[in-house]
Design a protein around this motif. Structure first.
Motif, PDB file in Angstrom:
ATOM      1  N   LEU A  86       0.824  -1.208   0.000  1.00  0.00           N
ATOM      2  CA  LEU A  86       0.000   0.000   0.000  1.00  0.00           C
ATOM      3  C   LEU A  86       0.858   1.258   0.000  1.00  0.00           C
ATOM      4  O   LEU A  86       0.563   2.217  -0.712  1.00  0.00           O
ATOM      5  CB  LEU A  86      -0.932   0.002   1.216  1.00  0.00           C
ATOM      6  N   SER A  87       1.930   1.272   0.765  1.00  0.00           N
ATOM      7  CA  SER A  87       2.799   2.458   0.765  1.00  0.00           C
ATOM      8  C   SER A  87       3.524   2.607  -0.571  1.00  0.00           C
ATOM      9  O   SER A  87       3.706   3.725  -1.060  1.00  0.00           O
ATOM     10  CB  SER A  87       3.798   2.406   1.919  1.00  0.00           C
ATOM     11  N   SER A  88       3.921   1.500  -1.174  1.00  0.00           N
ATOM     12  CA  SER A  88       4.557   1.567  -2.500  1.00  0.00           C
ATOM     13  C   SER A  88       3.560   2.067  -3.543  1.00  0.00           C
ATOM     14  O   SER A  88       3.917   2.864  -4.424  1.00  0.00           O
ATOM     15  CB  SER A  88       5.080   0.193  -2.918  1.00  0.00           C
ATOM     16  N   ALA A  89       2.311   1.615  -3.439  1.00  0.00           N
ATOM     17  CA  ALA A  89       1.285   2.066  -4.386  1.00  0.00           C
ATOM     18  C   ALA A  89       1.006   3.555  -4.215  1.00  0.00           C
ATOM     19  O   ALA A  89       0.838   4.284  -5.200  1.00  0.00           O
ATOM     20  CB  ALA A  89       0.006   1.256  -4.192  1.00  0.00           C
ATOM     21  N   ALA A  90       0.969   4.030  -2.983  1.00  0.00           N
ATOM     22  CA  ALA A  90       0.722   5.455  -2.747  1.00  0.00           C
ATOM     23  C   ALA A  90       1.883   6.291  -3.267  1.00  0.00           C
ATOM     24  O   ALA A  90       1.680   7.351  -3.872  1.00  0.00           O
ATOM     25  CB  ALA A  90       0.503   5.711  -1.261  1.00  0.00           C
ATOM     26  N   THR A  91       3.115   5.833  -3.075  1.00  0.00           N
ATOM     27  CA  THR A  91       4.280   6.558  -3.585  1.00  0.00           C
ATOM     28  C   THR A  91       4.284   6.579  -5.112  1.00  0.00           C
ATOM     29  O   THR A  91       4.553   7.615  -5.729  1.00  0.00           O
ATOM     30  CB  THR A  91       5.577   5.924  -3.060  1.00  0.00           C
ATOM     31  N   ALA A  92       3.971   5.439  -5.727  1.00  0.00           N
ATOM     32  CA  ALA A  92       3.931   5.379  -7.194  1.00  0.00           C
ATOM     33  C   ALA A  92       2.824   6.260  -7.744  1.00  0.00           C
ATOM     34  O   ALA A  92       2.983   6.903  -8.791  1.00  0.00           O
ATOM     35  CB  ALA A  92       3.738   3.944  -7.652  1.00  0.00           C
ATOM     36  N   THR A  93       1.688   6.342  -7.054  1.00  0.00           N
ATOM     37  CA  THR A  93       0.602   7.215  -7.491  1.00  0.00           C
ATOM     38  C   THR A  93       1.031   8.668  -7.438  1.00  0.00           C
ATOM     39  O   THR A  93       0.739   9.456  -8.346  1.00  0.00           O
ATOM     40  CB  THR A  93      -0.650   6.992  -6.618  1.00  0.00           C
ATOM     41  N   LEU A  94       1.738   9.045  -6.389  1.00  0.00           N
ATOM     42  CA  LEU A  94       2.246  10.409  -6.274  1.00  0.00           C
ATOM     43  C   LEU A  94       3.236  10.724  -7.399  1.00  0.00           C
ATOM     44  O   LEU A  94       3.155  11.786  -8.023  1.00  0.00           O
ATOM     45  CB  LEU A  94       2.912  10.604  -4.911  1.00  0.00           C
ATOM     46  N   ILE A  95       4.143   9.807  -7.679  1.00  0.00           N
ATOM     47  CA  ILE A  95       5.121  10.005  -8.761  1.00  0.00           C
ATOM     48  C   ILE A  95       4.403  10.106 -10.105  1.00  0.00           C
ATOM     49  O   ILE A  95       4.719  10.971 -10.936  1.00  0.00           O
ATOM     50  CB  ILE A  95       6.164   8.866  -8.768  1.00  0.00           C
ATOM     51  N   ALA A  96       3.402   9.258 -10.323  1.00  0.00           N
ATOM     52  CA  ALA A  96       2.661   9.298 -11.590  1.00  0.00           C
ATOM     53  C   ALA A  96       1.909  10.608 -11.743  1.00  0.00           C
ATOM     54  O   ALA A  96       1.855  11.189 -12.834  1.00  0.00           O
ATOM     55  CB  ALA A  96       1.703   8.114 -11.668  1.00  0.00           C
ATOM     56  N   LYS A  97       1.334  11.124 -10.654  1.00  0.00           N
ATOM     57  CA  LYS A  97       0.627  12.403 -10.738  1.00  0.00           C
ATOM     58  C   LYS A  97       1.593  13.548 -11.023  1.00  0.00           C
ATOM     59  O   LYS A  97       1.274  14.458 -11.791  1.00  0.00           O
ATOM     60  CB  LYS A  97      -0.133  12.671  -9.441  1.00  0.00           C
ATOM     61  N   ILE A  98       2.778  13.505 -10.426  1.00  0.00           N
ATOM     62  CA  ILE A  98       3.773  14.551 -10.701  1.00  0.00           C
ATOM     63  C   ILE A  98       4.187  14.514 -12.171  1.00  0.00           C
ATOM     64  O   ILE A  98       4.260  15.552 -12.839  1.00  0.00           O
ATOM     65  CB  ILE A  98       4.993  14.399  -9.767  1.00  0.00           C
ATOM     66  N   LEU A  99       4.450  13.310 -12.689  1.00  0.00           N
ATOM     67  CA  LEU A  99       4.818  13.190 -14.106  1.00  0.00           C
ATOM     68  C   LEU A  99       3.663  13.633 -15.014  1.00  0.00           C
ATOM     69  O   LEU A  99       3.877  14.275 -16.041  1.00  0.00           O
ATOM     70  CB  LEU A  99       5.235  11.759 -14.423  1.00  0.00           C
TER      71      LEU A  99
END
Length: 170
Positions: A86-99
């Motif tokens: 879940l923490s990895s998914a939240a971090t990846a979602t944040l990175i994807a939104k920034i990109l």
């Protein structure tokens, strides 16, 4: 001694008569040079294309990051995934939104540059050229508006705006 039976040195021949001037070979541009002032390099088209290309690339990479990191792995179906996924998914979602935000900003910038600097009709434009310029202006305008709307949607999903509650509704 003169006449047809005279023997003497052979007559000298001069240079051959000049032939009429040949026309130049066919060229891609008409002769005269009136096209030269219009052939100057326009950097705005290249800037617009590069910005839109980078924007599409960033949105694409953001989508790949989101799909690759947030997709539920097969091991979650046989055992519990735990909080690390879940923490990895939240971090990846944040990175994807920034990109995605960077990519949408680049797309909007490229469309705006093309609209402002690149799509101008001249007095020598024909009706067909005018229609092409108008359709490209509509396309780039739609791309600019879509990128702004998607930026607002992303901003709403990260709780930038205060929450709104209807009066009388808990």
């Amino acid at each position: 001694m003169t006449g047809p039976t005279a023997q003497g040195p052979p007559p000298t021949y001069g240079a051959p008569a000049p032939t009429p001037a040949q026309p130049p070979p066919p060229m891609w541009a008409p002769a005269g040079g009136s096209y030269l002032p219009n052939m100057r390099h326009d950097p705005w088209g290249a800037i617009s294309f590069a910005s839109r290309a980078v924007g599409f690339l960033l949105v694409f990479v953001g989508a790949i990051v989101l799909v690759a990191a947030v997709s539920i792995p097969g091991s979650c179906y046989t055992s519990a995934c735990g909080t690390s996924w879940l923490s990895s998914a939240a971090t990846a979602t944040l990175i994807a939104k920034i990109l995605a935000v960077l990519g949408l900003a680049a797309l909007g910038f490229g469309a705006a540059v093309k609209l402002h600097y690149g799509l101008r009709a001249s007095s020598a434009s024909s009706a067909d050229e005018g229609r092409i310029i108008a359709s490209e202006r509509r396309l780039n305008g739609a791309l600019f508006i879509a990128s702004v709307v998607l930026l607002v949607v992303i901003a709403i999903t990260v709780n930038v705006f205060p929450t709104f509650t209807f009066p009388g509704v808990p």
